[in-house]
Design a protein around this motif. Sequence first.
Motif, PDB file in Angstrom:
ATOM      1  N   ARG A 105       0.821  -1.211   0.000  1.00 45.98           N
ATOM      2  CA  ARG A 105       0.000   0.000   0.000  1.00 45.98           C
ATOM      3  C   ARG A 105       0.856   1.263   0.000  1.00 45.98           C
ATOM      4  O   ARG A 105       0.533   2.249  -0.681  1.00 45.98           O
ATOM      5  CB  ARG A 105      -0.941  -0.008   1.214  1.00 45.98           C
ATOM      6  CG  ARG A 105      -1.984   1.094   1.186  1.00 45.98           C
ATOM      7  CD  ARG A 105      -2.826   1.074   2.457  1.00 45.98           C
ATOM      8  NE  ARG A 105      -3.487  -0.206   2.614  1.00 45.98           N
ATOM      9  CZ  ARG A 105      -4.674  -0.494   2.071  1.00 45.98           C
ATOM     10  NH1 ARG A 105      -5.299   0.398   1.337  1.00 45.98           N
ATOM     11  NH2 ARG A 105      -5.222  -1.684   2.275  1.00 45.98           N
ATOM     12  N   GLY A 118      -7.485   7.745  -3.421  1.00 48.94           N
ATOM     13  CA  GLY A 118      -8.687   7.579  -2.618  1.00 48.94           C
ATOM     14  C   GLY A 118      -9.012   6.109  -2.373  1.00 48.94           C
ATOM     15  O   GLY A 118      -9.423   5.731  -1.263  1.00 48.94           O
ATOM     16  N   ARG A 119      -8.850   5.271  -3.359  1.00 47.54           N
ATOM     17  CA  ARG A 119      -9.107   3.841  -3.169  1.00 47.54           C
ATOM     18  C   ARG A 119      -8.081   3.213  -2.233  1.00 47.54           C
ATOM     19  O   ARG A 119      -8.415   2.333  -1.435  1.00 47.54           O
ATOM     20  CB  ARG A 119      -9.072   3.123  -4.512  1.00 47.54           C
ATOM     21  CG  ARG A 119     -10.181   3.505  -5.473  1.00 47.54           C
ATOM     22  CD  ARG A 119     -10.140   2.642  -6.703  1.00 47.54           C
ATOM     23  NE  ARG A 119     -10.334   1.247  -6.350  1.00 47.54           N
ATOM     24  CZ  ARG A 119     -10.089   0.224  -7.178  1.00 47.54           C
ATOM     25  NH1 ARG A 119      -9.608   0.475  -8.400  1.00 47.54           N
ATOM     26  NH2 ARG A 119     -10.295  -1.017  -6.792  1.00 47.54           N
ATOM     27  N   SER A 140      -6.578   4.679   0.213  1.00 49.62           N
ATOM     28  CA  SER A 140      -6.684   5.196   1.581  1.00 49.62           C
ATOM     29  C   SER A 140      -7.697   4.431   2.417  1.00 49.62           C
ATOM     30  O   SER A 140      -7.810   4.673   3.619  1.00 49.62           O
ATOM     31  CB  SER A 140      -7.057   6.676   1.543  1.00 49.62           C
ATOM     32  OG  SER A 140      -8.333   6.850   0.935  1.00 49.62           O
ATOM     33  N   ILE A 141      -8.445   3.517   1.802  1.00 52.05           N
ATOM     34  CA  ILE A 141      -9.469   2.748   2.504  1.00 52.05           C
ATOM     35  C   ILE A 141      -9.077   1.275   2.486  1.00 52.05           C
ATOM     36  O   ILE A 141      -8.692   0.734   1.443  1.00 52.05           O
ATOM     37  CB  ILE A 141     -10.853   2.926   1.845  1.00 52.05           C
ATOM     38  CG1 ILE A 141     -11.259   4.404   1.868  1.00 52.05           C
ATOM     39  CG2 ILE A 141     -11.895   2.067   2.527  1.00 52.05           C
ATOM     40  CD1 ILE A 141     -12.530   4.691   1.118  1.00 52.05           C
ATOM     41  N   ARG A 142      -9.174   0.634   3.641  1.00 53.98           N
ATOM     42  CA  ARG A 142      -8.904  -0.800   3.725  1.00 53.98           C
ATOM     43  C   ARG A 142     -10.195  -1.547   3.425  1.00 53.98           C
ATOM     44  O   ARG A 142     -11.123  -1.572   4.224  1.00 53.98           O
ATOM     45  CB  ARG A 142      -8.381  -1.185   5.101  1.00 53.98           C
ATOM     46  CG  ARG A 142      -7.913  -2.627   5.199  1.00 53.98           C
ATOM     47  CD  ARG A 142      -7.372  -2.935   6.562  1.00 53.98           C
ATOM     48  NE  ARG A 142      -8.385  -2.780   7.603  1.00 53.98           N
ATOM     49  CZ  ARG A 142      -8.399  -3.478   8.742  1.00 53.98           C
ATOM     50  NH1 ARG A 142      -7.461  -4.364   8.983  1.00 53.98           N
ATOM     51  NH2 ARG A 142      -9.330  -3.270   9.641  1.00 53.98           N
ATOM     52  N   GLY A 143     -10.247  -2.163   2.241  1.00 52.67           N
ATOM     53  CA  GLY A 143     -11.462  -2.825   1.810  1.00 52.67           C
ATOM     54  C   GLY A 143     -11.520  -4.292   2.202  1.00 52.67           C
ATOM     55  O   GLY A 143     -10.560  -4.868   2.739  1.00 52.67           O
TER      56      GLY A 143
END
Length: 240
Positions: free
Chosen positions: A86, A152-153, A155-158
């Motif tokens: 990441r 933006g994608r 920065s989020i843990r999916g």
Amino acid sequence: MTNVVNADTRGLGAWHIPRSRGAVTGLLLMLLGVWAALIPFVGPYFHFAFTQDGVWTWTSARFWLELLPGIATFVGGLLLAVSANRGTAVLGAWLAIAAGVWIVLGPTLTGPWHLGNLGAPRGGTAQATLEWISYFYGLGAAIIFLGSTAWGRLSIRGVRDVAADRRRRDTRAAGPDPRAGVPAAVNEPPVYPSDEPQVYPSDRPMTRTPGATDLDGQGSAPPDRSGAFGRHRRRSHNTH
């Protein structure tokens, strides 16, 4: 309502992400980087360029305003496309965003910063507008948009990040396949008669023949191993 965050998922997917997370965005950024770096050198072939110089001509304005940000965009897209970390992917996204911002602001800073002669767009109003958009403002805006979307994608843990990291952890905990380390059966070479141990008559067990007597009348005598000197002593003993 089910709580999807639990102790089992804590820390999973924080750094390790699927490689497909930024593959499409990274590929698009790489294509835009190639366009930004090459269009000023090949555009004059199609009369789609600025008036500063001809085909494949090196100028300081082309380096600072087009070639350098194009290379930065390509590198940022490459990091996004191939990295499974990441932090590295975020670095690629920010590099692309910075390159896009520079492409947009570069033409206005050419004069104050003495970056070289940019020239004027060729053709009429429509062509000149398309050249400004394709070389700088529209190109930079597209790069900023793709880089910001990727950031933006990331920065989020999916859920996919957690699932991929859990599979990676389980595979590491399980270790290698035990069947993978089993060596193949080794065919031993055949044993030939010459390789077998030889058994000589002196090494065979002594057997007695029924009816035969030795010197003491107890059956057959063992083979004589004493040689000539031993036979002479035995013969002398019998004469006495």
